[in-house]
Enzyme design. Structure first.
Site, PDB file in Angstrom:
ATOM      1  N   ASN A 108     -41.934   4.562  -1.967  1.00 35.28           N
ATOM      2  CA  ASN A 108     -42.458   4.227  -3.292  1.00 35.28           C
ATOM      3  C   ASN A 108     -41.299   4.186  -4.270  1.00 35.28           C
ATOM      4  O   ASN A 108     -40.248   4.803  -4.046  1.00 35.28           O
ATOM      5  CB  ASN A 108     -43.480   5.280  -3.732  1.00 35.28           C
ATOM      6  CG  ASN A 108     -44.125   4.926  -5.076  1.00 35.28           C
ATOM      7  OD1 ASN A 108     -44.477   3.771  -5.306  1.00 35.28           O
ATOM      8  ND2 ASN A 108     -44.266   5.909  -5.951  1.00 35.28           N
ATOM      9  N   HIS A 110     -40.531   4.900  -8.399  1.00 34.38           N
ATOM     10  CA  HIS A 110     -41.138   5.556  -9.563  1.00 34.38           C
ATOM     11  C   HIS A 110     -40.182   5.478 -10.747  1.00 34.38           C
ATOM     12  O   HIS A 110     -38.994   5.807 -10.606  1.00 34.38           O
ATOM     13  CB  HIS A 110     -41.448   7.017  -9.237  1.00 34.38           C
ATOM     14  CG  HIS A 110     -42.103   7.741 -10.372  1.00 34.38           C
ATOM     15  ND1 HIS A 110     -43.422   7.509 -10.748  1.00 34.38           N
ATOM     16  CD2 HIS A 110     -41.626   8.674 -11.226  1.00 34.38           C
ATOM     17  CE1 HIS A 110     -43.712   8.273 -11.780  1.00 34.38           C
ATOM     18  NE2 HIS A 110     -42.637   8.986 -12.095  1.00 34.38           N
ATOM     19  N   SER A 137     -36.407   6.148  -9.403  1.00 34.26           N
ATOM     20  CA  SER A 137     -36.191   6.820  -8.119  1.00 34.26           C
ATOM     21  C   SER A 137     -36.981   6.122  -7.017  1.00 34.26           C
ATOM     22  O   SER A 137     -38.145   5.763  -7.214  1.00 34.26           O
ATOM     23  CB  SER A 137     -36.660   8.285  -8.175  1.00 34.26           C
ATOM     24  OG  SER A 137     -36.079   8.989  -9.251  1.00 34.26           O
ATOM     25  N   ASP A 146     -45.819  11.591  -6.386  1.00 35.30           N
ATOM     26  CA  ASP A 146     -44.405  11.399  -6.741  1.00 35.30           C
ATOM     27  C   ASP A 146     -43.547  12.583  -6.307  1.00 35.30           C
ATOM     28  O   ASP A 146     -42.546  12.903  -6.950  1.00 35.30           O
ATOM     29  CB  ASP A 146     -44.255  11.163  -8.258  1.00 35.30           C
ATOM     30  CG  ASP A 146     -45.029   9.949  -8.731  1.00 35.30           C
ATOM     31  OD1 ASP A 146     -45.120   8.968  -7.972  1.00 35.30           O
ATOM     32  OD2 ASP A 146     -45.562   9.978  -9.852  1.00 35.30           O
TER      33      ASP A 146
END
Length: 217
Positions: A108, A110, A137, A146
């Site tokens: 992912n 973020h 990030s 997260d």
């Protein structure tokens, strides 16, 4: 043989476009098998179609529970047998069952320098706290929002006249640099997740990951 990837989106898909562009340019040897969105109106689906990539939309509102949606989503993803699932602006909190299923093979991106500012409204929160730098990030996905191991970060200076919108624009530029790079590391076998820790070339990364130094100021 190109490395099979599935990308999940909810919106415009600018990070998806960065992956498509780099794969077309030969900088990234991946095969995006499908792009899946929880919103049929997501512009990223048009980007995928234009690139000849199969698309699916799966409306989470049509499912009775988060678990039911995630189960259906897994079925769509797994028919493509990806070695990596890329979340590119996929605005869903995922169940533990889902994250466990793809543990170690789901990334992912973020918009903050994790572990700071998990969740939403990261740019405004950074401004309100008087931060002098802000950024983005890439991290492995776990059941903690997260909270998975960070792979790579890029930072930009926060200027006195910055707004949430101007910060978002600067961070977007950084996203399009470090996300394809992180995917490249994974697809070439350099990046792994071992016992909850991100490793690059067999070496454990720090808790905030690598720092990409050619960042915007």
């Amino acid at each position: 043989m190109s490395f099979p990837v599935v990308v999940l989106i909810s919106g415009s898909g600018s990070n998806l476009q960065a992956l498509i562009d780099q794969s077309l340019q030969g900088d990234l040897d991946i095969d995006i098998k499908a792009v899946i969105s929880n919103k049929a109106s997501a512009f990223g689906l048009e980007r995928a179609s234009k690139a000849g990539i199969p698309t699916h939309s799966l409306d989470h509102k049509q499912f009775e529970s988060r678990e039911a949606f995630d189960q259906a989503l897994m079925q769509v993803i797994d028919q493509y047998q990806p070695k990596l699932v890329v979340l590119a602006g996929f605005m869903r909190i995922l169940t533990e069952q889902f994250t466990r299923h793809y543990e170690g093979r789901m990334l992912n991106i973020h918009p903050s320098l994790l572990p700071k500012y998990k969740g939403l409204n990261t740019h405004q929160r950074a401004l309100e706290d008087g931060e002098t730098e802000h950024g983005v990030s890439v991290h492995f996905v776990t059941s903690e929002l997260d909270g998975g191991a960070v792979v790579l970060q890029a930072a930009t200076d926060v200027q006195a006249d910055d707004t949430a919108d101007s910060l978002a624009q600067k961070v977007h530029t950084l996203e399009h640099i470090i996300y394809p790079l992180s995917v490249k590391w994974f697809s070439t076998g350099r990046l792994t997740l071992e016992n909850g820790i991100a490793n690059l070339d067999g070496q454990a990364l720090p808790t905030t990951g690598m720092r990409y130094h050619n960042a915007l100021t």
